[in-house]
Write a protein that holds these residues in place. Structure first.
Motif, short mmCIF file in Angstrom:
data_model
loop_
_atom_site.label_atom_id
_atom_site.label_comp_id
_atom_site.label_asym_id
_atom_site.label_seq_id
_atom_site.Cartn_x
_atom_site.Cartn_y
_atom_site.Cartn_z
N THR A 1 -9.83 49.26 44.28
CA THR A 1 -8.73 50.66 43.95
C THR A 1 -10.03 51.59 43.89
O THR A 1 -11.63 51.68 43.65
N SER B 1 -5.12 58.48 44.03
CA SER B 1 -4.03 57.89 45.28
C SER B 1 -3.39 59.42 46.11
O SER B 1 -3.96 60.29 45.12
N PRO C 1 -0.19 54.09 46.28
CA PRO C 1 0.10 53.24 44.46
C PRO C 1 0.78 52.21 45.47
O PRO C 1 2.22 52.25 45.70
N ARG C 2 0.77 50.52 45.19
CA ARG C 2 1.93 49.41 45.22
C ARG C 2 1.57 48.73 44.48
O ARG C 2 0.52 47.55 43.84
N SER C 3 2.42 48.80 43.59
CA SER C 3 2.50 47.69 41.92
C SER C 3 2.40 46.52 42.43
O SER C 3 1.86 45.38 41.18
N GLU D 1 -2.10 50.32 41.42
CA GLU D 1 -1.68 51.23 41.03
C GLU D 1 -2.26 53.52 41.39
O GLU D 1 -2.20 54.21 41.35
N SER D 2 -3.15 53.10 42.63
CA SER D 2 -3.85 54.08 43.37
C SER D 2 -3.87 53.72 44.51
O SER D 2 -3.41 52.67 45.02
#
Length: 276
Positions: A74, A78, A220-222, A227-228
């Motif tokens: 990461t 984002s 971002p894809r939690s 998260e970015s």
């Protein structure tokens, strides 16, 4: 600490076999992060985690493994962190594609640069357009090779349909396999657009061993723990497809929705590209 089915699934989703995943988790006393480092270090599965590698570690074009959590690299931002970035994912993906083909090395700096430069490229190309979201085809036509010196593979845009049948002839797996077979001597980048989102995948040449399949995403894809913006590395096309299916699942719209409308809702476009 005993490993769970979820732990094994995390490792197999990264491209490792179930047998090797189980062995690594046993050697790592159930610690998933240690098992990942174990597997990526190519340590013999019967040795302890701290033992010296049985063979040279695989060449993975990324930063040190300590900076990767769960196989995902990461960066601090984002596309939503930058002014005008909300609708810029196509230009961001094309920026990443161009940079990757020039130098296929992925790290946090690469990801952060693709966001900032991608948004600048979006601003330059969208200033004379009333359309907020530009398709890859629109961007490449406007750009004419100035910002993105890329060209399509023979056959151009590939259109597909998301399906619960992984072997569907128009599914993610089938189309990516077809693209992969068309060019085996050099890296190929593929933009995948499921409106309104675009991501980038990078398919390796046959000469690269072990194989490195990249998913690069400015969103971002939690659910992936990102998260970015992030890049996810895979050692097999099959595991890359699994990652894509978590981003773009097939949506069942119900029996009252006409089949053609359901297909349009689940449609996606792939743009296979290489350097001019």
């Amino acid at each position: 600490m005993a490993s769970t089915g979820g732990d094994i699934s995390q490792l197999t989703a990264m491209g490792f076999t179930e047998e090797k995943s189980r062995a690594a988790l046993r050697a790592a006393d159930g610690n998933v992060e240690a098992a990942v480092n174990y597997l990526l270090g190519a340590v013999d599965a019967t040795a302890s985690v701290a033992a010296a590698p049985a063979e040279a570690p695989p060449t993975i074009l990324t930063e040190s493994m300590e900076q990767i959590a769960g196989g995902i690299l990461t960066c601090p931002i984002s596309q939503y962190s930058v002014n005008n970035g909300r609708s810029a994912c196509t230009c961001i993906a094309l920026t990443a594609a161009t940079d990757f083909l020039k130098n296929p090395k992925v790290n946090s700096e690469f990801l952060e640069n693709m966001i900032h430069q991608g948004v600048r490229n979006y601003e330059a190309l969208s200033s004379a357009s009333s359309v907020e979201h530009l398709s890859a085809e629109e961007v490449l036509q406007k750009d004419q090779g100035r910002l993105f010196p890329l060209r399509s593979l023979e056959g151009g845009i590939r259109q597909g349909v998301l399906s619960n049948d992984r072997d569907h002839p128009l599914g993610l797996k089938s189309i990516l396999e077809g693209i992969r077979q068309e060019e085996t001597k050099e890296w190929i980048v593929v933009l995948i657009t499921k409106t309104p989102e675009t991501v980038l995948v990078c398919l390796p040449p046959d000469s690269l061993s072990p194989s490195s399949y990249w998913l690069i995403d400015s969103h971002p894809r939690s659910h992936l723990g990102a998260e970015s913006a992030y890049a996810k590395h895979h050692t097999a096309l099959s595991s890359l497809v699994l990652s894509l299916e978590t981003l773009f699942p097939s949506t069942q719209l119900g029996p009252d929705i006409p089949e053609m409308m359901a297909m349009m809702y689940n449609s996606f476009d792939m743009y296979p590209l290489k350097m001019c």
